[in-house]
Motif scaffolding. Structure first.
Motif, PDB file in Angstrom:
ATOM      1  N   CYS A 442       0.859  -1.189   0.000  1.00  0.00           N
ATOM      2  CA  CYS A 442       0.000   0.000   0.000  1.00  0.00           C
ATOM      3  C   CYS A 442       0.894   1.238   0.000  1.00  0.00           C
ATOM      4  CB  CYS A 442      -0.913   0.025   1.228  1.00  0.00           C
ATOM      5  SG  CYS A 442      -1.911  -1.463   1.411  1.00  0.00           S
ATOM      6  N   VAL A 443       0.817   2.051  -1.087  1.00  0.00           N
ATOM      7  CA  VAL A 443       1.680   3.222  -1.222  1.00  0.00           C
ATOM      8  C   VAL A 443       0.802   4.467  -1.335  1.00  0.00           C
ATOM      9  CG1 VAL A 443       3.593   4.271  -2.480  1.00  0.00           C
ATOM     10  CG2 VAL A 443       3.305   1.770  -2.490  1.00  0.00           C
ATOM     11  N   ASP A 444       0.897   5.353  -0.361  1.00  0.00           N
ATOM     12  CA  ASP A 444       0.131   6.607  -0.369  1.00  0.00           C
ATOM     13  C   ASP A 444       0.846   7.593   0.544  1.00  0.00           C
ATOM     14  OD1 ASP A 444      -1.968   8.674   0.075  1.00  0.00           O
ATOM     15  OD2 ASP A 444      -3.217   7.242  -1.019  1.00  0.00           O
ATOM     16  N   GLN A 447      -0.756   9.455   5.450  1.00  0.00           N
ATOM     17  CA  GLN A 447      -0.674   8.399   6.465  1.00  0.00           C
ATOM     18  C   GLN A 447      -2.039   7.899   6.935  1.00  0.00           C
ATOM     19  OE1 GLN A 447       1.938   9.630   9.623  1.00  0.00           O
ATOM     20  NE2 GLN A 447       3.776   9.454   8.356  1.00  0.00           N
ATOM     21  N   THR A 450      -3.068   5.098   4.477  1.00  0.00           N
ATOM     22  CA  THR A 450      -2.359   3.824   4.634  1.00  0.00           C
ATOM     23  C   THR A 450      -2.758   3.142   5.944  1.00  0.00           C
ATOM     24  OG1 THR A 450      -0.476   5.050   5.569  1.00  0.00           O
ATOM     25  CG2 THR A 450      -0.396   4.523   3.223  1.00  0.00           C
ATOM     26  N   LEU A 453      -6.095   1.500   5.264  1.00  0.00           N
ATOM     27  CA  LEU A 453      -5.892   0.299   4.455  1.00  0.00           C
ATOM     28  C   LEU A 453      -5.347  -0.848   5.301  1.00  0.00           C
ATOM     29  CD1 LEU A 453      -4.395   1.748   1.140  1.00  0.00           C
ATOM     30  CD2 LEU A 453      -6.519   0.445   1.351  1.00  0.00           C
ATOM     31  N   GLU A 454      -4.434  -0.510   6.187  1.00  0.00           N
ATOM     32  CA  GLU A 454      -3.847  -1.555   7.039  1.00  0.00           C
ATOM     33  C   GLU A 454      -4.915  -2.231   7.890  1.00  0.00           C
ATOM     34  OE1 GLU A 454      -0.108  -2.073  10.150  1.00  0.00           O
ATOM     35  OE2 GLU A 454      -1.113  -0.123   9.978  1.00  0.00           O
ATOM     36  N   PRO A 464      -0.794  -6.474   4.912  1.00  0.00           N
ATOM     37  CA  PRO A 464      -0.436  -5.201   4.282  1.00  0.00           C
ATOM     38  C   PRO A 464       0.985  -4.774   4.616  1.00  0.00           C
ATOM     39  CG  PRO A 464      -1.799  -4.794   6.205  1.00  0.00           C
ATOM     40  CD  PRO A 464      -1.680  -6.285   6.096  1.00  0.00           C
ATOM     41  N   LEU A 466       3.141  -1.146   4.265  1.00  0.00           N
ATOM     42  CA  LEU A 466       2.832   0.259   4.037  1.00  0.00           C
ATOM     43  C   LEU A 466       4.070   1.054   3.620  1.00  0.00           C
ATOM     44  CD1 LEU A 466       0.582   0.843   7.196  1.00  0.00           C
ATOM     45  CD2 LEU A 466      -0.062  -0.118   4.971  1.00  0.00           C
ATOM     46  N   ASN A 468       4.907   5.357   2.492  1.00  0.00           N
ATOM     47  CA  ASN A 468       4.367   6.710   2.289  1.00  0.00           C
ATOM     48  C   ASN A 468       5.098   7.498   1.206  1.00  0.00           C
ATOM     49  OD1 ASN A 468       3.883   6.488   5.711  1.00  0.00           O
ATOM     50  ND2 ASN A 468       2.170   6.857   4.320  1.00  0.00           N
ATOM     51  N   ASP A 486      -1.044   5.140  -4.988  1.00  0.00           N
ATOM     52  CA  ASP A 486      -1.646   6.454  -5.242  1.00  0.00           C
ATOM     53  C   ASP A 486      -0.937   7.097  -6.433  1.00  0.00           C
ATOM     54  OD1 ASP A 486      -3.178   8.695  -5.004  1.00  0.00           O
ATOM     55  OD2 ASP A 486      -2.054   9.561  -3.347  1.00  0.00           O
TER      56      ASP A 486
END
Length: 549
Positions: A442-444, A447, A450, A453-454, A464, A466, A468, A486
């Motif tokens: 998960c890349v965003d 914070q 993410t 999402l976690e 997941p 993570l 950033n 993202d």
């Protein structure tokens, strides 16, 4: 012949030569008749000359006055008995000069008179206009006559020239006003264009910034609904209602942005061949969970036809039509399919809903028009069909609607059919392995997103990982079964599309670009990179379907 005329003279001479002789009284009578005819003709000529507007003067070869008319006398204000036959025309010129024909002290009178006489003696045709010191404008025309005589006519065109000047001034003023109004209009148009562009940029930026927290909130709510404690409590209803509120806000923001872009003329269609079944697959993935949540069946019929269209714009039309069909259908099904009609393909959305009254069908495509609903209907802004109509006009895809109260409605989008185009496209691998244990990157750069999402992925049993930033993501060790990336990852960072290419080189085959961006043809760009576009705020059910796909 000069006294009697040619005809009478011939009769007299003929009689004399014949020896018959004529009485003196016959000759006198003939002379009287000729004299009367000459007098009549002369009077007719003088009457005619006196009743025309032009002043006329005739001189002989010695430049002596032989004829004139009343307007000539009045035009130059000559004394009543001043003119007589045989008067040198120089006397008339001199009198006129002394009475204002030329400006006092401007030049010697005799030199002015001499120039006029010299021009007259040339006996050539001339035409000119002159303005006197009193402002009067005369048009002078001279013509030579047989026998050395010369006739000059004078026309007072002062009123004509004054009207011409007034017209010219009016034209200049009109041109000045037109130039001024054109400048004002151009400035107003530029201001309106800047305002429209500014509004569009503001809405785009605002929608992106607003969708980010909505996306995080929706993920948190999705994770909350997965909690066994919530599923068995009254809090589940609150979570469902909160999720619906977020979905309504998302639709409103998206509709406002799309309508603003259409009004600003900032949408440029990219027409290309499209396998319609690909678009149908997107619609099925997006709306099947929504239809099921309302107890409806969404049937999307597969098709092999290809059409010529803009994929993203046609998808927006279908999204609005299907969303409306689900909103106004209480039981039954919503069907999406394609029908051949000549050289065109009709994309059809049919529902078993409430139907549209005949008197309302002409206005349902207006902005902010909503049909009466029921308390259970999700709130809507009334912009969906307005956007569909605008896109229909933009793409040249005719739109039609049929409906019966209580039996449902049918919307048709007529698109041009085209031949299949086969091109090597990286296909996203479809894994049928369970979601439990899947490693998801998960890349965003936000914070809270993410973190949401976690929580959600862990509730589903996934693992997941993570990041950033793009740099942080590339430092992580794989392998990963899927990746959620993202688009905008912060200043100085590569964007999501570039990161997708890097992840594909590391054997991450199932990748989704999760973004709130709304730029044109983004879906096509994502497909070219072998990924799937998931717009924010993403529905948890759609996210699960992607990961389980």
């Amino acid at each position: 012949a000069g006294a009697l005329g040619a005809v009478a003279a011939r009769r007299v001479i003929g009689a004399a030569l014949s020896g018959g002789g004529r009485a003196p009284e016959d000759v006198v009578r003939m002379l009287d008749e000729a004299s009367q005819a000459v007098q009549f003709n002369r009077q007719l000529l003088l009457t005619t000359l006196d009743n025309i507007d032009q002043g006329v003067a005739v001189v002989d070869e010695e430049l002596r006055l032989v004829a004139w008319n009343r307007p000539y006398v009045e035009m130059f204000d000559l004394p009543h008995d001043f003119l007589h036959v045989g008067m040198p025309i120089a006397n008339v010129y001199r009198h006129n000069a002394q009475n204002g024909e030329i400006e006092p002290q401007s030049e010697r009178t005799e030199s002015w008179v001499a120039r006029r006489l010299e021009a007259l003696s040339r006996r050539q045709h001339h035409f000119h206009e002159r303005q006197g010191p009193d402002g009067r404008v005369l048009r002078v025309v001279g013509e030579p006559l047989p026998g050395g005589a010369y006739v000059t006519s004078y026309t007072d065109i002062t009123d004509l020239r004054r009207a011409a000047r007034q017209l010219e001034e009016a034209n200049e003023q009109l041109e000045a006003r037109v130039t001024e109004r054109t400048t004002q209009l151009k400035a107003a148009v530029e201001m309106a264009e800047r305002a429209t562009a500014s509004k569009t940029r503001f809405l785009a930026a605002a929608s992106h910034d607003l969708l980010q927290p909505l996306h995080a909130a929706r993920l948190f709510i999705g994770a909350l609904r997965e909690d066994p404690c919530v599923e068995q409590s009254e809090s589940l209803t609150l979570a469902i209602n909160a999720d619906r509120s977020i979905e309504s806000a998302h639709r409103l923001l998206t509709a406002l942005l799309n309508l603003s872009k259409l009004e600003a003329g900032g949408v440029d269609p990219a027409i290309a061949p499209l396998a319609l079944d690909q678009l149908f697959g997107d619609i099925a993935r997006e709306f099947t969970p929504i239809a099921k949540a309302k107890g409806l069946e969404l049937r999307v019929h597969p098709t092999r036809v290809w059409i010529s269209t803009d994929r993203d714009l046609l998808r927006s039309m279908l999204q609005n039509l299907v969303a409306n069909a689900i909103r106004y259908t209480d039981k039954g099904a919503v069907v999406v399919g394609a029908r051949r009609r000549g050289g065109r393909i009709d994309v059809v959305v049919v529902d078993t809903g409430r139907g549209i009254p005949e008197e309302s069908r002409a206005k349902i495509f207006g902005e902010f028009v909503r049909l009466p609903g029921t308390p259970v209907d999700e709130p809507a802004a009334g912009l969906g069909l307005a956007i569909v109509q605008r896109l229909s006009d933009l793409l040249g895809h005719p739109l039609s609607v049929q409906s019966r109260i209580g039996s449902g409605s049918q919307f048709r989008i007529s698109t041009p059919r085209t031949g299949a185009v086969m091109s090597p496209v990286d296909k996203v691998a479809t894994s049928r392995t369970p979601l439990f244990g899947k490693r998801v990157l998960c890349v965003d750069n936000e914070q809270p997103i993410t973190a949401a999402l976690e929580v959600l992925l862990k509730r589903w049993g996934a693992v997941p990982t993570l990041a950033n930033s793009a740099e942080e993501a590339l430092e992580l060790e794989g392998p990963f079964d899927a990746a959620l990336v993202d688009l905008h990852l912060g200043d100085g960072q590569m964007d999501g599309l570039a990161l997708i290419e890097e992840l594909k080189r590391r054997d991450v085959r199932r990748i989704a670009l999760v973004t709130a961006a709304t730029q044109d043809r983004l879906g096509a760009q994502v497909a070219q990179h072998g990924a799937v576009l998931l717009p924010k705020p993403i529905k948890p059910a759609a996210l699960k379907a992607f990961l389980n796909g």
